[in-house]
Scaffold this motif. Structure first.
Motif, mmCIF file in Angstrom:
data_model
loop_
_atom_site.group_PDB
_atom_site.id
_atom_site.type_symbol
_atom_site.label_atom_id
_atom_site.label_comp_id
_atom_site.label_asym_id
_atom_site.label_seq_id
_atom_site.Cartn_x
_atom_site.Cartn_y
_atom_site.Cartn_z
ATOM 1 N N LEU A 17 1.171 -1.357 -0.422
ATOM 2 C CA LEU A 17 -0.073 0.321 -0.238
ATOM 3 C C LEU A 17 0.858 1.343 0.005
ATOM 4 O O LEU A 17 1.766 1.425 0.952
ATOM 5 C CB LEU A 17 -0.649 0.302 1.195
ATOM 6 N N ILE A 18 0.529 2.510 -1.137
ATOM 7 C CA ILE A 18 1.474 3.363 -0.834
ATOM 8 C C ILE A 18 0.261 4.334 -1.150
ATOM 9 O O ILE A 18 -0.269 5.130 -1.321
ATOM 10 C CB ILE A 18 1.638 3.836 -2.237
ATOM 11 N N LEU A 19 0.557 4.821 -0.005
ATOM 12 C CA LEU A 19 -0.350 6.357 0.587
ATOM 13 C C LEU A 19 -0.132 7.605 0.375
ATOM 14 O O LEU A 19 1.712 8.017 0.507
ATOM 15 C CB LEU A 19 -0.472 6.279 2.342
ATOM 16 N N TYR A 20 -0.738 8.298 -0.529
ATOM 17 C CA TYR A 20 0.407 9.352 -1.120
ATOM 18 C C TYR A 20 -0.954 10.682 -0.311
ATOM 19 O O TYR A 20 -0.843 11.656 -0.652
ATOM 20 C CB TYR A 20 0.924 9.483 -2.586
ATOM 21 N N GLY A 21 -2.141 10.695 0.152
ATOM 22 C CA GLY A 21 -2.861 11.156 0.628
ATOM 23 C C GLY A 21 -3.809 10.883 1.656
ATOM 24 O O GLY A 21 -3.928 9.508 2.207
ATOM 25 N N ALA A 22 -4.849 11.498 1.865
ATOM 26 C CA ALA A 22 -5.196 10.783 3.418
ATOM 27 C C ALA A 22 -6.995 11.646 2.843
ATOM 28 O O ALA A 22 -6.979 12.664 4.549
ATOM 29 C CB ALA A 22 -4.836 11.515 4.848
ATOM 30 N N LEU A 23 -7.430 11.263 2.278
ATOM 31 C CA LEU A 23 -8.790 12.230 2.231
ATOM 32 C C LEU A 23 -9.970 11.811 3.645
ATOM 33 O O LEU A 23 -10.850 12.886 3.410
ATOM 34 C CB LEU A 23 -9.653 11.892 0.568
ATOM 35 N N THR A 24 -9.585 10.780 4.277
ATOM 36 C CA THR A 24 -10.700 10.653 5.449
ATOM 37 C C THR A 24 -9.590 11.716 6.574
ATOM 38 O O THR A 24 -10.897 12.028 7.119
ATOM 39 C CB THR A 24 -10.828 9.526 5.510
ATOM 40 N N GLY A 25 -8.618 11.552 5.908
ATOM 41 C CA GLY A 25 -8.154 12.528 7.398
ATOM 42 C C GLY A 25 -7.944 11.502 8.854
ATOM 43 O O GLY A 25 -7.391 12.132 9.712
ATOM 44 N N GLU A 26 -8.173 10.120 8.280
ATOM 45 C CA GLU A 26 -7.692 9.463 8.886
ATOM 46 C C GLU A 26 -6.684 8.345 9.249
ATOM 47 O O GLU A 26 -5.577 8.460 8.339
ATOM 48 C CB GLU A 26 -9.434 8.484 8.985
ATOM 49 N N ASN A 27 -6.349 8.211 10.386
ATOM 50 C CA ASN A 27 -5.019 7.564 10.118
ATOM 51 C C ASN A 27 -5.397 5.594 9.715
ATOM 52 O O ASN A 27 -6.943 5.721 9.468
ATOM 53 C CB ASN A 27 -4.312 7.020 11.702
ATOM 54 N N LEU A 28 -4.077 4.917 9.269
ATOM 55 C CA LEU A 28 -4.315 3.745 8.632
ATOM 56 C C LEU A 28 -4.641 3.182 9.882
ATOM 57 O O LEU A 28 -3.514 3.361 10.569
ATOM 58 C CB LEU A 28 -2.937 3.571 7.678
ATOM 59 N N SER A 29 -5.934 2.162 9.665
ATOM 60 C CA SER A 29 -6.367 1.323 10.742
ATOM 61 C C SER A 29 -6.381 -0.067 10.294
ATOM 62 O O SER A 29 -6.197 -0.721 8.536
ATOM 63 C CB SER A 29 -7.223 1.623 11.646
#
Lengths: 342, 342
Positions: A250-262
């Protein structure tokens, strides 16, 4: 011949972070600020055009990963002419050149007549590329290209991409089309499936569908999708990674939910070779070898010149119109980018 | 001279996965099973000694990352003599050799008189190494060594290690001592701080301490600890990664909580170069070049011969005593390993 640099410049100023996006936009003011001076490793750019990305909207609310000291000029990217440089060879080589640039992570940004940024964050622009494409050439096209390079390096036969209605996603689909690498597009609304289908996408799933996770598991397995380009973050992303084949990343480049990854499966990390990493373009420019950046720039700008990679433009505005036009922009983002010409 | 191989062997058999550990241990039976035959790329080992690790206890409850078809012989590692091989050169070269081995991920395990496993999962053992050390040489010492190699490759000045009372943690401290790399030990009970201090550890924090996260942030920053060797998983691990410096990596090699990893900061992944990955020894043996494994084996076995890396042994038992002795083992794991000699 370098033009004389004035002492003052017009700039859009954010007086304070405001969690409410409309209030944040309305709080923006036009001010006269001193034109900044470039240090070593930096350049001063006379801005021809800049734009507003989702990251800018997140920034002015104070909810972005980058926070700057207030008051501050927003604007993470733009294009213009280098009119003054720091006292080092690499920077001097850029004098009088037309560049696209990422703003400095700590200094005032691009929504101004002039801006100082790091030389490493500047890319010379081919003369055939129009100013409005150059204004938004880095954050979407370069990110898309760099992410796609990662997918190719990982030899993934297919990849998963959420926020599939966005412009970056469209660019990644264009890149994938040329290679035969398959794309699993994830949208949030059922109606969006039809829109992407009409644009020629083969694999589109809606995360609001009751049966989404089952469909996703099946499709990821069938296409051997082992890279997940994630702009959303949160629990759903963790669950999706869990449902992907062994050795998925998984390559995270944004966090539109504003949430941490869980919900990152411990067994997946330990026994199935999965892993989680992040991407941001500013760091990519800082850490990627010059030759590689030059190679990417050559290939990518050729695609932009030929219209294969294209940013949709909504309208052009002046600095003093920023506030009003951004409110119209957020109401209908899919209409394209606002281009700000100081 | 290879001894004649019998048709039947004694083995400990698990009849079903039982979520309750005591019930799972009590359900173990001694049975006579056919001695298995090695395929290509495999060897048959006459087991001299095997052991019980936390992963075995997790396995017999059905809560481990690896599940096998029932009925099944447990036992993830052991030592013995290769008495028969598959029809390939690498396997044939091991004939009559004394090896330590990881059990096959799908076949019957090591709690038996004979076992078949992949040739790649076998390591020749130096004659000076006593049988009880050889019986538990892979899962703790090799994992510790391989993880420590990762820490060195990452050029971390310090690393964080939870489950710091375990034997693997002790081995990693020994390795760290020789290099000057600092260790932040995380224990679960206040009383354990004193125990580790008496063993010479400098940095010990108790996760039950009210002020734990603040202390941890401070210490990780001060020592520039950028690698987190995590045997626990869960939300606390995610939070700890968030509090570590930029470019930190979490390497998950166990999940003592049984929980997924959560609270992985999106901003940390995107903007601060952090990432999350996993480690398991079986995969390490499958994917690491032969020469590297040989080099690691040489250096590690030298340390074991000299007693610098040592597994604490609780007692030796026979196959038929496994059930009873394991119940005593789980009551006081820190007393050391149970060695099973078939």
């Amino acid at each position: 011949m370098t033009k004389k640099i004035p002492e003052k410049m017009k700039a859009v100023v954010l007086p304070g972070y405001n969690g409410n996006m409309i209030k944040a936009i309305k709080s923006l003011e036009i001010k006269l600020l001193p034109v900044p001076k470039p240090d070593k490793g930096q350049v001063l750019i006379k801005v021809d055009a800049t734009t507003c990305n989702p990251s800018d909207l997140s920034f002015i609310q104070g909810s972005y990963g980058i926070k700057k000291e207030l008051h501050v000029v927003p604007g993470f990217e733009g294009t213009g002419i280098v009119v003054q440089t720091g006292n080092d060879e690499t920077s001097k080589n850029l004098l009088d050149k037309r560049v696209s640039f990422n703003a400095h992570v700590k200094l005032n940004g691009a929504w101004a007549e002039y801006v100082v940024t790091n030389t490493k964050q500047c890319i010379p622009v081919h003369p055939d590329i129009p100013v409005e494409q150059a204004a938004c050439m880095l954050i979407n096209p370069y990110t898309a290209y760099a992410l796609f390079e990662l997918i190719k390096e990982r030899k993934s036969k297919a990849f998963v991409m959420n926020a599939a209605m966005g412009q970056l996603a469209g660019m990644m689909r264009s890149l994938a089309n040329e290679t035969g690498i398959e794309v699993i597009n994830i949208v949030r609304k059922k109606a969006q499936i039809e829109i992407l289908k009409n644009k020629g996408s083969k694999h589109i799933l809606c995360s609001a569908d009751d049966n989404f996770l089952n469909q996703f598991t099946e499709l990821a397995k069938q296409l051997e999708a082992k890279t997940f380009i994630d702009a959303v973050s949160g629990e759903l992303s963790g669950k999706m990674l869990e449902l992907m084949p062994s050795n998925s990343q998984l390559i995270l480049y944004g966090a539109l939910t504003g949430e941490n990854l869980s919900h990152i499966g411990a067994k997946d990390l330990i026994f199935f070779g999965k892993n989680v990493t992040g991407f941001n373009l500013i760091q990519w420019f800082e850490t990627t070898p010059k030759e590689k950046i030059r190679e990417v720039s050559y290939k990518l700008q050729e695609k932009i010149r030929k219209g294969k990679i294209k940013t949709e433009i909504y309208k052009k505005v002046k600095l003093k119109e920023v506030s009003g036009s951004l409110i119209r922009y957020i109401i209908n983002m899919s209409a394209g980018k606002v281009i700000i010409e100081p």
